[in-house]
Scaffold this active site. Structure first.
Site, PDB file in Angstrom:
ATOM      1  N   LYS A   1     -11.604   1.606  -2.556  1.00 28.43           N
ATOM      2  CA  LYS A   1     -10.520   2.219  -3.319  1.00 28.43           C
ATOM      3  C   LYS A   1     -10.904   2.231  -4.801  1.00 28.43           C
ATOM      4  O   LYS A   1     -11.740   3.031  -5.190  1.00 28.43           O
ATOM      5  CB  LYS A   1      -9.217   1.503  -2.994  1.00 28.43           C
TER       6      LYS A   1
ATOM      7  N   SER B   1       0.798  -1.219   0.000  1.00 29.79           N
ATOM      8  CA  SER B   1       0.000   0.000   0.000  1.00 29.79           C
ATOM      9  C   SER B   1       0.834   1.274   0.000  1.00 29.79           C
ATOM     10  O   SER B   1       0.363   2.305  -0.463  1.00 29.79           O
ATOM     11  CB  SER B   1      -0.953   0.003   1.197  1.00 29.79           C
TER      12      SER B   1
ATOM     13  N   HIS C   1      -5.163  -2.780  -3.172  1.00 30.46           N
ATOM     14  CA  HIS C   1      -4.725  -1.830  -4.198  1.00 30.46           C
ATOM     15  C   HIS C   1      -4.577  -2.450  -5.577  1.00 30.46           C
ATOM     16  O   HIS C   1      -4.136  -1.792  -6.512  1.00 30.46           O
ATOM     17  CB  HIS C   1      -3.408  -1.175  -3.760  1.00 30.46           C
TER      18      HIS C   1
HETATM   19  C1  LIG Z   1      -7.025   0.361   2.861  1.00 31.54           C
HETATM   20  C2  LIG Z   1      -6.492  -0.981   3.169  1.00 31.54           C
HETATM   21  C3  LIG Z   1      -7.195  -1.876   3.981  1.00 31.54           C
HETATM   22  C4  LIG Z   1      -8.424  -1.465   4.735  1.00 31.54           C
HETATM   23  O1  LIG Z   1      -9.520  -1.388   3.921  1.00 31.54           O
HETATM   24  P1  LIG Z   1     -10.718  -0.411   4.316  1.00 31.54           P
HETATM   25  O2  LIG Z   1     -11.825  -0.838   3.437  1.00 31.54           O
HETATM   26  O3  LIG Z   1     -10.228   0.960   4.058  1.00 31.54           O
HETATM   27  O4  LIG Z   1     -11.019  -0.648   5.764  1.00 31.54           O
HETATM   28  C5  LIG Z   1      -6.723  -3.149   4.115  1.00 31.54           C
HETATM   29  N1  LIG Z   1      -5.563  -3.530   3.528  1.00 31.54           N
HETATM   30  C6  LIG Z   1      -4.833  -2.687   2.780  1.00 31.54           C
HETATM   31  C7  LIG Z   1      -3.577  -3.178   2.158  1.00 31.54           C
HETATM   32  C8  LIG Z   1      -5.282  -1.389   2.592  1.00 31.54           C
HETATM   33  O5  LIG Z   1      -4.552  -0.549   1.886  1.00 31.54           O
END
Ligand SMILES: *Cc1c(COP(=O)(O)O)cnc(C)c1O
Length: 417
Positions: free
Chosen positions: A261, A190, A218
């Site tokens: 995302k 991330s 991602h």
């Molecule tokens: C953003 C993220 C999460 C958490 O997901 P949310 O839906 O924002 O709670 C989990 N793992 C990774 C690698 C992330 O970047």
């Protein structure tokens, strides 16, 4: 009591580690919205009241403002109302959620999926449901915080493996006598943007009889010809099912993807073997004991899946933006380098926390918003600007970012630059 917190908050400030929360909203009001101006709404924000071009969000495909998703949400509100009223196992699971799960499973090419209200909840719920005391977890050193929290909650023995070090992982697996072994990794890291070598990890897990959990927060939506994510990127599985080379070999795989995302809305899912998914539904505490995401969230996600499939040009444009940025940064001879990333995450490593914040401020003065990421999110001394590209950006907006970076690098207030 307040004295204690004030002291500790002061220490955060002094170490340039205090975080600032801003109020953010699209700068273009819906009433002003000409046809196809959703791209402007997905990139240009009022941040604390000032108009900024944003490279801060994870809206990689620009779907957060897509008319098809907005329409689906409005329709779901009319049909279901705004609240799910209870956890999925009580009465919070609607036909929208049910359909979404099957569509998610189909998209990633795995038999079944379970929808969680957040990615944080999916990881913190799934890991302790899969392993417990006496089991062993092998976790990449750069894994996301919520995987780490899930690992702690599980009470399994945790082995932190140096980042992307397959040799070290093989040794640790070989040395383990645990009853169950679970390897956990971000599929796309991330804060770095690099992609894990999932085929090699799967083979290693086969050899050592371990399970593999990948967090594709991602990659889902961004990688693969239909946005299937990292599995399709590696030719393992996707809309056309499991590829011949991997058929019958994915029962040790636990796939997790998030939907706030690239998918533009909120929530997450875990996909894999039907019995594993059924077990998570029965045992993951964040699934059982939390109110479900409302149908007005599940419905636009179904629309997002259709858009991901029907508008491949969004991913092609994202690739063009990435190339433009990398060429631009190279040509500008900045004192900082982009990390080698083939995804929408393009981190520019600055070094000290102070300098990273200073560059962020210099960009902000020029109307460009890129967040500085500091420890503990990234290792000490590698504070960076996490440039996040979206298909909603234009090539000209990327040029504007590069120009602003070049201007910031000339600032005398930076110590190292
Ligand atoms: C953003 C993220 C999460 C958490 O997901 P949310 O839906 O924002 O709670 C989990 N793992 C990774 C690698 C992330 O970047």
């Amino acid at each position: 009591m307040t004295g204690l917190f004030d002291r500790e908050l002061g220490q955060l400030q002094a170490a340039h580690l205090a975080r600032l929360r801003r109020q953010v909203q699209p700068a273009v009001a819906p009433a002003d919205l000409a046809a196809h101006d959703e791209a402007l709404r997905a990139t240009t924000y009022l941040i604390d009241g000032k108009v900024r071009l944003s490279f801060g969000g994870n809206d990689y495909l620009g779907l957060s403002q897509h008319p098809a998703l907005l329409a689906a949400a409005h329709e779901a509100i009319n049909r279901y109302g705004v609240g799910a009223t209870a956890s999925p196992l009580v009465c919070g699971h609607s036909p929208e959620h049910e359909a979404l799960e099957w569509e998610l499973a189909e998209r990633v090419g795995l038999p079944r999926a379970l929808y969680f209200y957040a990615g944080y909840a999916a990881n913190v719920g799934a890991v302790p449901a899969l392993v417990s005391r006496g089991d062993a977890i092998f976790s990449d050193a750069l894994n996301h915080a919520c995987l780490i929290d899930g690992i702690r909650l599980s009470r399994a023995d945790s082995h932190v493996v140096p980042h992307a070090d397959l040799g070290a992982l093989a040794q640790a697996l070989k040395a383990s006598t645990a009853r169950r072994k679970l390897v956990i990794t971000d599929a796309v890291f991330s804060m770095d943007g690099n992609v894990a070598d999932v085929p090699a990890l799967l083979e290693l897990c086969e050899r050592h009889d371990a399970w593999l959990m990948i967090d594709d927060a991602h990659g889902f939506g961004v990688l693969g010809a239909h946005g299937e994510g990292t599995l399709a990127h590696h030719g393992i599985a996707g809309v056309n099912g499991v590829s011949p080379a991997w058929r019958g070999r994915l029962d040790r795989l636990i796939y997790m993807g998030t939907l706030g995302k690239a998918a533009g809305v909120a929530g997450a899912f875990v996909a894999g073997e039907p019995s594993m998914i059924e077990w998570l539904m029965q045992k993951a505490r964040t699934y059982m004991f939390a109110t479900a995401a409302p149908a007005m969230v599940a419905a636009p996600l179904r629309a997002a899946l259709r858009v991901m499939n029907d508008e491949p040009q969004r991913r092609a444009h994202l690739d063009a933006l990435r190339q433009r940025l990398r060429e631009g940064v190279r040509a500008a001879r900045l004192p900082w380098a982009l990390m080698p990333s083939e995804t929408a995450i393009q981190p520019l490593v600055i070094g000290s926390n102070e300098d990273a914040l200073a560059v962020m401020d210099r960009l902000d003065e020029q109307g460009v918003w890129v967040p500085a990421i500091r420890p503990p999110t990234v290792p000490e001394g590698t504070a960076r600007l996490r440039i996040s590209l979206s298909a909603a950006h234009t090539l000209e907006q990327v040029d504007q970012l590069v120009t602003a970076l070049a201007q910031a690098s000339r600032s005398r207030q930076l110590k190292q630059a």
